[in-house]
Design a protein around this motif. Structure first.
Motif, mmCIF file in Angstrom:
data_model
loop_
_atom_site.group_PDB
_atom_site.id
_atom_site.type_symbol
_atom_site.label_atom_id
_atom_site.label_comp_id
_atom_site.label_asym_id
_atom_site.label_seq_id
_atom_site.Cartn_x
_atom_site.Cartn_y
_atom_site.Cartn_z
ATOM 1 N N UNK A 148 0.733 -1.249 -0.161
ATOM 2 C CA UNK A 148 -0.038 0.016 0.016
ATOM 3 C C UNK A 148 0.904 1.274 0.042
ATOM 4 N N UNK A 149 2.147 1.291 0.917
ATOM 5 C CA UNK A 149 2.779 2.391 1.020
ATOM 6 C C UNK A 149 3.434 2.518 -0.405
ATOM 7 N N UNK A 150 4.066 1.448 -1.030
ATOM 8 C CA UNK A 150 4.820 1.399 -2.255
ATOM 9 C C UNK A 150 3.649 2.209 -3.374
ATOM 10 N N UNK A 151 2.655 1.888 -3.416
ATOM 11 C CA UNK A 151 1.856 2.279 -4.391
ATOM 12 C C UNK A 151 1.640 3.802 -4.138
ATOM 13 N N UNK A 152 1.370 4.236 -2.870
ATOM 14 C CA UNK A 152 1.106 5.642 -2.635
ATOM 15 C C UNK A 152 2.343 6.441 -3.076
ATOM 16 N N UNK A 153 3.533 5.905 -2.672
ATOM 17 C CA UNK A 153 4.820 6.672 -3.247
ATOM 18 C C UNK A 153 4.998 6.808 -4.918
ATOM 19 N N UNK A 154 4.625 5.715 -5.407
ATOM 20 C CA UNK A 154 4.718 5.558 -6.913
ATOM 21 C C UNK A 154 3.587 6.297 -7.576
ATOM 22 N N UNK A 155 2.700 6.583 -6.981
ATOM 23 C CA UNK A 155 1.597 7.561 -7.713
ATOM 24 C C UNK A 155 2.093 9.048 -7.677
ATOM 25 N N UNK A 156 2.839 9.427 -6.575
ATOM 26 C CA UNK A 156 3.391 10.769 -6.774
ATOM 27 C C UNK A 156 4.627 10.739 -7.889
ATOM 28 N N UNK A 157 5.431 9.505 -8.029
ATOM 29 C CA UNK A 157 6.402 9.535 -9.124
ATOM 30 C C UNK A 157 5.726 9.640 -10.343
ATOM 31 N N UNK A 158 4.823 8.908 -10.561
ATOM 32 C CA UNK A 158 4.112 8.922 -11.866
ATOM 33 C C UNK A 158 2.768 8.785 -11.576
ATOM 34 N N UNK A 159 1.815 9.820 -11.943
ATOM 35 C CA UNK A 159 0.231 9.672 -11.754
ATOM 36 C C UNK A 159 -0.269 9.020 -12.845
ATOM 37 N N UNK A 160 0.622 8.880 -13.975
ATOM 38 C CA UNK A 160 -0.110 8.025 -15.097
ATOM 39 C C UNK A 160 -0.216 6.653 -14.828
ATOM 40 N N UNK A 161 0.413 6.119 -14.205
ATOM 41 C CA UNK A 161 0.370 4.692 -13.894
ATOM 42 C C UNK A 161 -0.629 4.100 -12.850
ATOM 43 N N UNK A 162 -1.541 3.046 -13.234
ATOM 44 C CA UNK A 162 -2.483 2.661 -12.550
ATOM 45 C C UNK A 162 -1.692 1.698 -11.527
ATOM 46 N N UNK A 163 -1.990 1.976 -10.189
ATOM 47 C CA UNK A 163 -1.332 1.115 -9.277
ATOM 48 C C UNK A 163 -2.261 0.329 -8.227
ATOM 49 N N UNK A 164 -2.129 -0.814 -8.109
ATOM 50 C CA UNK A 164 -2.867 -1.860 -7.374
ATOM 51 C C UNK A 164 -2.279 -2.557 -6.192
ATOM 52 N N UNK A 165 -2.604 -2.151 -5.040
ATOM 53 C CA UNK A 165 -1.904 -2.632 -3.881
ATOM 54 C C UNK A 165 -2.796 -4.140 -3.376
ATOM 55 N N UNK A 166 -1.919 -5.055 -3.191
ATOM 56 C CA UNK A 166 -2.545 -6.331 -2.596
ATOM 57 C C UNK A 166 -1.811 -6.794 -1.279
ATOM 58 N N UNK A 167 -2.348 -6.257 -0.158
ATOM 59 C CA UNK A 167 -1.505 -6.821 1.063
ATOM 60 C C UNK A 167 -1.917 -8.239 1.526
ATOM 61 N N UNK A 168 -1.390 -8.880 0.666
ATOM 62 C CA UNK A 168 -1.570 -10.444 0.828
ATOM 63 C C UNK A 168 -0.328 -11.284 0.500
ATOM 64 N N UNK A 169 -0.090 -12.465 0.971
ATOM 65 C CA UNK A 169 0.782 -13.210 0.563
ATOM 66 C C UNK A 169 0.501 -13.817 -1.012
ATOM 67 N N UNK A 170 1.449 -14.496 -1.617
ATOM 68 C CA UNK A 170 1.167 -14.796 -2.975
ATOM 69 C C UNK A 170 0.517 -16.219 -2.655
ATOM 70 N N UNK A 171 -0.620 -16.679 -3.209
ATOM 71 C CA UNK A 171 -0.929 -17.902 -3.059
ATOM 72 C C UNK A 171 -1.539 -18.463 -4.478
ATOM 73 N N UNK A 172 -2.074 -19.737 -4.644
ATOM 74 C CA UNK A 172 -2.453 -20.233 -5.684
ATOM 75 C C UNK A 172 -3.862 -19.533 -5.925
#
Length: 352
Positions: free
Chosen positions: A83-107
């Protein structure tokens, strides 16, 4: 600001232009892990104008992360990384769509995510996640870009690229937790994952812009202690759905038992000369990965009897064996967990 104005320097490159930028703008990349590898990879992907980026990480920011996870500041400690990474990246480039998934990678997560992605970056530091990512990318036929770091060493590979090698092809054996070392235990200089993460972003952009230049059957081994780099050829060798493993293994406990029973082996050490010495009684032949040439090594080891190849943790040795012809591999055994596992097993036996 004109939509393309920020990208003029990269669009000026040969064979990039408007068409290449549109490929980035239309792309969806999943980045699993927003840590030492993920932070720099994410920054460069967002800055380059990748249209959609999904960031998957269940972890929270710790103060010990700040020396290498450069998206974060002391004010972010305790917050979700994704979530924090996406927030910072939106400041870097507002044109990019950023989706945060606060979960472990599972099947289950992969089933909803990967069908909609073009490729995935494996920026994790957990072995079980790497195997889960590899299996999911095979299932949904998605390429993924892997990087790993151990102290001053790194490895990089574009995996499952157009039927090429996968993570399980190169590392078929899943080491147990006692045979693996975390950054907390081994130590890590912030610049090492930084450089590997940038290389992951570089390979991702190349895969989208210049796919014909991607090398999908190659494992790059980088040693930043002595500034050397080796490329090991790999191949698709894993038969999914079976238990077949292309590399033979011997555990540290089994090796100790066989040595006690008088069994003799020929040992080949693929570690670098500056690393800790191997047991004197092994009289190991040292062929470092920094000078490993598969064709030359195949000739040298073909005549060796009961050959065991080892490294510090059993990772480099698997890559070394996998680079050799199949007929040579059939006569070679990998020491699971490497010298570190052997020392643990030896200490446990003495303590009994």
């Amino acid at each position: 600001m004109n939509s393309n104005e920020r990208y003029t320097r990269q669009m000026a490159l040969p064979r990039w232009g408007e068409e290449g930028q549109q490929r980035l703008r239309s792309a969806h990349i999943a980045v699993v892990g927003a840590g030492g590898l993920g932070c720099p990879a994410l920054q460069y992907l967002a800055a380059a104008g990748v249209g959609r980026i999904t960031v998957v990480d269940f972890d929270r920011i710790d103060v010990s992360n700040l020396n290498r996870q450069i998206l974060f500041s002391p004010a972010d400690v305790g917050k979700h990384k994704a979530e924090t990474a996406c927030k910072k990246l939106r400041l870097l480039n507002p044109e990019v769509e950023l989706i945060a998934v606060n979960e472990p990678f599972t099947a289950e997560l992969a089933a909803g995510l990967l069908p909609h992605c073009d490729l995935l970056l494996d920026c994790t530091d957990r072995l079980h996640a790497r195997y889960a990512i590899s299996d999911a990318c095979v299932r949904y036929n998605k390429p993924h870009i892997h990087a790993g770091v151990y102290r001053n060493e790194g490895q990089l590979a574009v995996l499952n690229w157009r039927g090429g090698a996968t993570y399980r092809c190169i590392f078929p054996a899943h080491p147990s937790s006692e045979h693996t070392t975390s950054c907390e235990e081994a130590g890590v200089m912030g610049t090492i994952p930084g450089m590997l993460g940038v290389l992951q972003a570089h390979e991702a952009i190349r895969a989208l812009i210049w796919p014909h230049e991607v090398k999908g059957n190659e494992l790059r081994l980088i040693n930043l202690q002595n500034n050397t780099m080796r490329n090991i050829e790999t191949a698709r060798s894993m038969s999914y759905g079976s238990d077949a493993a292309p590399v033979r293994e011997i555990s540290a406990d089994e090796l100790i038992t066989q040595l006690e029973q008088g069994k003799t082996f020929t040992f080949v050490d693929v570690r670098e000369p500056f690393e800790s010495p191997s047991p004197a009684l092994w009289n190991a032949l040292n062929i470092p990965m920094s000078s490993w040439v598969p064709e030359e090594v195949a000739t040298r080891v073909s005549a060796l009897k009961d050959c065991i190849i080892f490294c510090q943790h059993g990772v480099r040795s698997i890559a070394a064996i996998a680079s050799l012809p199949l007929e040579i591999q059939a006569n070679i055994t990998n020491l699971t967990g490497g010298l570190a596992a052997f020392k643990i097993a030896e200490a446990n036996k003495i303590a009994q």
